[in-house]
Scaffold this active site. Structure first.
Site, mmCIF file in Angstrom:
data_model
loop_
_atom_site.group_PDB
_atom_site.id
_atom_site.type_symbol
_atom_site.label_atom_id
_atom_site.label_comp_id
_atom_site.label_asym_id
_atom_site.label_seq_id
_atom_site.Cartn_x
_atom_site.Cartn_y
_atom_site.Cartn_z
ATOM 1 N N GLU A 24 -42.535 -21.669 -48.453
ATOM 2 C CA GLU A 24 -42.738 -21.096 -47.127
ATOM 3 C C GLU A 24 -44.213 -20.716 -46.996
ATOM 4 O OE1 GLU A 24 -40.634 -17.368 -46.507
ATOM 5 O OE2 GLU A 24 -40.111 -18.058 -44.494
ATOM 6 N N LYS A 48 -37.149 1.202 -43.302
ATOM 7 C CA LYS A 48 -38.509 1.130 -43.848
ATOM 8 C C LYS A 48 -39.221 -0.096 -43.293
ATOM 9 C CE LYS A 48 -40.751 -0.807 -47.170
ATOM 10 N NZ LYS A 48 -42.064 -1.026 -46.537
ATOM 11 N N GLU A 74 -31.842 -11.553 -45.500
ATOM 12 C CA GLU A 74 -32.341 -12.648 -44.664
ATOM 13 C C GLU A 74 -33.697 -13.013 -45.243
ATOM 14 O OE1 GLU A 74 -34.005 -14.854 -42.449
ATOM 15 O OE2 GLU A 74 -34.138 -13.434 -40.780
ATOM 16 N N CYS A 125 -39.624 -16.639 -39.839
ATOM 17 C CA CYS A 125 -38.783 -17.115 -40.951
ATOM 18 C C CYS A 125 -38.136 -18.453 -40.634
ATOM 19 C CB CYS A 125 -37.745 -16.068 -41.334
ATOM 20 S SG CYS A 125 -36.708 -15.553 -39.971
HETATM 21 P P1 NDP Z 1 -42.004 -9.039 -48.672
HETATM 22 O O1 NDP Z 1 -40.702 -9.600 -49.027
HETATM 23 O O2 NDP Z 1 -42.931 -8.653 -49.742
HETATM 24 O O3 NDP Z 1 -41.815 -7.729 -47.736
HETATM 25 C C1 NDP Z 1 -40.674 -7.475 -46.927
HETATM 26 C C2 NDP Z 1 -40.370 -5.977 -46.941
HETATM 27 O O4 NDP Z 1 -40.036 -5.572 -48.276
HETATM 28 C C3 NDP Z 1 -41.548 -5.099 -46.544
HETATM 29 O O5 NDP Z 1 -41.095 -3.906 -45.904
HETATM 30 C C4 NDP Z 1 -42.167 -4.760 -47.876
HETATM 31 O O6 NDP Z 1 -42.957 -3.606 -47.819
HETATM 32 C C5 NDP Z 1 -40.922 -4.557 -48.715
HETATM 33 N N1 NDP Z 1 -41.147 -4.701 -50.145
HETATM 34 C C6 NDP Z 1 -42.108 -5.431 -50.770
HETATM 35 N N2 NDP Z 1 -41.987 -5.301 -52.109
HETATM 36 C C7 NDP Z 1 -40.937 -4.475 -52.338
HETATM 37 C C8 NDP Z 1 -40.330 -3.954 -53.501
HETATM 38 N N3 NDP Z 1 -40.775 -4.260 -54.714
HETATM 39 N N4 NDP Z 1 -39.280 -3.126 -53.369
HETATM 40 C C9 NDP Z 1 -38.793 -2.809 -52.143
HETATM 41 N N5 NDP Z 1 -39.347 -3.259 -50.996
HETATM 42 C C10 NDP Z 1 -40.395 -4.092 -51.085
HETATM 43 O O7 NDP Z 1 -42.738 -10.007 -47.714
HETATM 44 P P2 NDP Z 1 -44.303 -10.006 -47.421
HETATM 45 O O8 NDP Z 1 -44.488 -9.164 -46.250
HETATM 46 O O9 NDP Z 1 -45.157 -9.672 -48.577
HETATM 47 O O10 NDP Z 1 -44.513 -11.536 -47.133
HETATM 48 C C11 NDP Z 1 -44.602 -12.446 -48.215
HETATM 49 C C12 NDP Z 1 -43.959 -13.718 -47.853
HETATM 50 O O11 NDP Z 1 -42.556 -13.514 -47.628
HETATM 51 C C13 NDP Z 1 -44.427 -14.308 -46.541
HETATM 52 O O12 NDP Z 1 -45.609 -14.982 -46.668
HETATM 53 C C14 NDP Z 1 -43.257 -15.177 -46.200
HETATM 54 O O13 NDP Z 1 -43.328 -16.366 -46.922
HETATM 55 C C15 NDP Z 1 -42.080 -14.381 -46.658
HETATM 56 N N6 NDP Z 1 -41.487 -13.600 -45.564
HETATM 57 C C16 NDP Z 1 -40.352 -14.025 -44.998
HETATM 58 C C17 NDP Z 1 -39.829 -13.334 -43.938
HETATM 59 C C18 NDP Z 1 -38.608 -13.748 -43.273
HETATM 60 O O14 NDP Z 1 -38.357 -13.309 -42.166
HETATM 61 N N7 NDP Z 1 -37.774 -14.542 -43.890
HETATM 62 C C19 NDP Z 1 -40.458 -12.167 -43.389
HETATM 63 C C20 NDP Z 1 -41.633 -11.756 -44.099
HETATM 64 C C21 NDP Z 1 -42.097 -12.458 -45.144
HETATM 65 P P3 NDP Z 1 -44.564 -3.715 -47.580
HETATM 66 O O15 NDP Z 1 -44.811 -4.908 -46.744
HETATM 67 O O16 NDP Z 1 -44.889 -2.460 -46.891
HETATM 68 O O17 NDP Z 1 -45.158 -3.822 -48.927
#
Ligand code: NDP
Length: 481
Positions: A381, A174, A249, A283
């Site tokens: 972050e 996903k 991660e 990240c």
């Molecule tokens: P999220 O953790 O919200 O999203 C990561 C993935 O999880 C996406 O595919 C998202 O889907 C999905 N997701 C979100 N909510 C749910 C849920 N309740 N149940 C199951 N899956 C879910 O990260 P964001 O994209 O919103 O980013 C927010 C913050 O997270 C960033 O600003 C950053 O600080 C951190 N981040 C860290 C990352 C890393 O590599 N360590 C990567 C990305 C974000 P969808 O986006 O389609 O809603």
């Protein structure tokens, strides 16, 4: 959606995909329904059945398929890079030469694994009641649900897919609703490369709908997730229902420690890009810089001078090095952090500090010094092009600060004193220490975090081991002595 080897229109809500460089809608994506997410899991289970084409395939043939997919990514590299630039805004050169190439590197690395994965024999020999032959085997963990974020969609899809497929698992992937085009194309290429139907499925859509459907469904043996710590916690909790395996991660807040003997002029560009690359949406971004007090001013000047050379704008123009943030939501989030740091917490602005232009979601690379210890900019972050600058007297004090932080993903150390550098590498409680090099993880070494930065590891040998279950076989071959 790609389910059971076939492309379907999503039966869920229709979502608008924006070009972050302009804010204009460039595509409509129909997200998967909960039923489609369940169908994808059912298809992955069918493909994992004991006599399926995938399970009876030889490891050598699995290697050929992985090499074939890697060749296809190479052949379609420009197209994949363009999709990334459309949906993320990333500069096209970075999308091609960093992200697409990292995906290729990861698939090529894991393509060599299937024929080398094996258990070992255990010399039980004669025991009190007989003679035994015993061995262990490494078996694929089963059906994997992989949930990935938007910040590096193709590379992170590769980090999950390549080791899972090398191990012999089947996958439901996903991608984020903000970046699913390149990932859907990758799965199309995989199916065209000959992976049997159901081995790789892809359901796009929001986390709150499609992600939740994957977490609520039965039939998943392992969740592998990259994203925020808060959603990672939900994945961990949901997986506990069936004791599904998890690897997470999660977020980082990686320190970048500059020793007093560092060659400031030589390291400033790499140090700055450790925080500003991909507009800071990385990240492992090493954005919390600690400089020895004797060189802090010189470093601040060198970083500001370098930041001033960075060109900002549409990723399709090769002159631009910094693209937009992924969405208006992310722009607001970064703007709020910076505004609070400067206007309420007394931070001193060294460079940048504001949105760039009026259309699109660009933010100027920003350097802030003299923030109070309590500032959210130093603890949370940001996921934007924001670098904070602090000073220290003794590098071991920085180690204490890093080791008591909630996150422990990575750290950078810049300097020449071998003893100090190696002591920091030993004492920093983080997943990866980068010495005199920016924090860009190579495919053949494990990456992941301590504490709230996650559990389990992506990449390297540990990455593939995470998709394998050891099985022990104890065979009595002789009568009791
Ligand atoms: P999220 O953790 O919200 O999203 C990561 C993935 O999880 C996406 O595919 C998202 O889907 C999905 N997701 C979100 N909510 C749910 C849920 N309740 N149940 C199951 N899956 C879910 O990260 P964001 O994209 O919103 O980013 C927010 C913050 O997270 C960033 O600003 C950053 O600080 C951190 N981040 C860290 C990352 C890393 O590599 N360590 C990567 C990305 C974000 P969808 O986006 O389609 O809603």
């Amino acid at each position: 959606m790609i389910i059971d080897g076939e492309t379907h229109r999503g039966a869920g809500a229709s979502l608008a995909l924006e070009d972050p460089a302009t804010g204009e809608t460039i595509a409509q994506i129909d997200e998967a329904s909960a039923e489609q997410a369940e169908a994808a899991i059912a298809s992955a289970n069918k493909a994992f059945a004991p006599q399926s084409a995938w399970r009876t395939m030889s490891p050598a043939q699995r290697e050929r398929l992985l090499h074939g997919l890697t060749d296809a990514i190479e052949a379609h590299g420009d197209e994949l890079a363009e999709l990334i630039t459309w949906e993320l805004g990333a500069p096209l050169g970075a999308a091609r030469h960093f992200e697409v190439n990292k995906a290729i590197e990861t698939f090529r690395y894991y393509a060599g694994y299937p024929t080398k994965l094996h258990g070992h024999t255990v010399p039980l020999g004669h025991d009190f009641d007989g003679e035994y032959f015993a061995y262990t085997a490494l078996e694929p963990v089963g059906v994997v649900a992989a949930i990935i974020p938007w910040n590096a969609p193709l590379m992170l899809a590769a980090w999950k897919l390549a080791p899972a497929l090398a191990a012999g698992c089947t996958v439901v992937l996903k991608p984020s609703e903000d970046a699913s085009l390149a990932v859907l194309r990758l799965v199309e290429l995989a199916n065209a490369a000959g992976f049997p139907p159901g081995v790789i499925n892809c359901v796009a859509g929001k986390g709150a709908s499609v992600g939740q459907a994957l977490l609520a469904a039965d039939g998943v043996d392992k969740y592998t997730f990259t994203g925020s710590t808060s959603v990672g916690r939900q994945v961990h909790q949901a997986a506990s229902r069936t004791i599904a395996r998890t690897s997470l991660e999660l977020g980082g807040k990686s320190p970048s420690i500059v020793l007093e003997d560092a060659d400031i002029a030589a390291i400033a560009p790499a140090l700055a890009m450790s925080a500003f690359a991909n507009s800071g949406q990385v990240c492992v971004a090493a954005s919390r810089v600690f400089a020895h007090h004797t060189i802090a001013d010189q470093l601040g000047d060198a970083l500001a001078q370098f930041a001033a050379t960075l060109t900002i704008g549409s990723g399709f123009d090769p002159a631009h090095q910094i693209g937009p943030l992924v969405s208006e939501r992310q722009l607001d989030r970064v703007s709020n952090y910076v505004d609070t740091g400067i206007n309420q917490e007394g931070g001193s602005l060294v460079f940048g500090g504001a949105r760039h232009g009026e259309s699109g979601y660009f933010f100027t690379p920003t350097i802030i010094a003299q923030l109070p210890d309590t500032s959210a900019l130093l603890r949370e972050e940001i996921f934007g092009p924001v670098l904070t600058l602090e000073t220290y007297d003794d590098p071991l004090d920085v180690c204490d600060i890093a080791n008591t932080a909630d996150m422990g993903l990575a750290a950078c150390v810049w300097g020449r004193d071998h003893a100090v550098v190696q002591r920091l590498a030993r004492d920093l409680r983080v997943g990866t220490v980068f010495i005199n090099t920016p924090p860009f993880p190579p495919a053949n070494i494990a990456t992941g975090g301590f504490r709230q930065s996650g559990m389990g590891r992506d990449l390297g040998t540990e990455g593939v081991l995470g998709f394998l279950e050891p099985k022990s076989v104890i065979d009595r071959i002789g009568p009791a002595a």
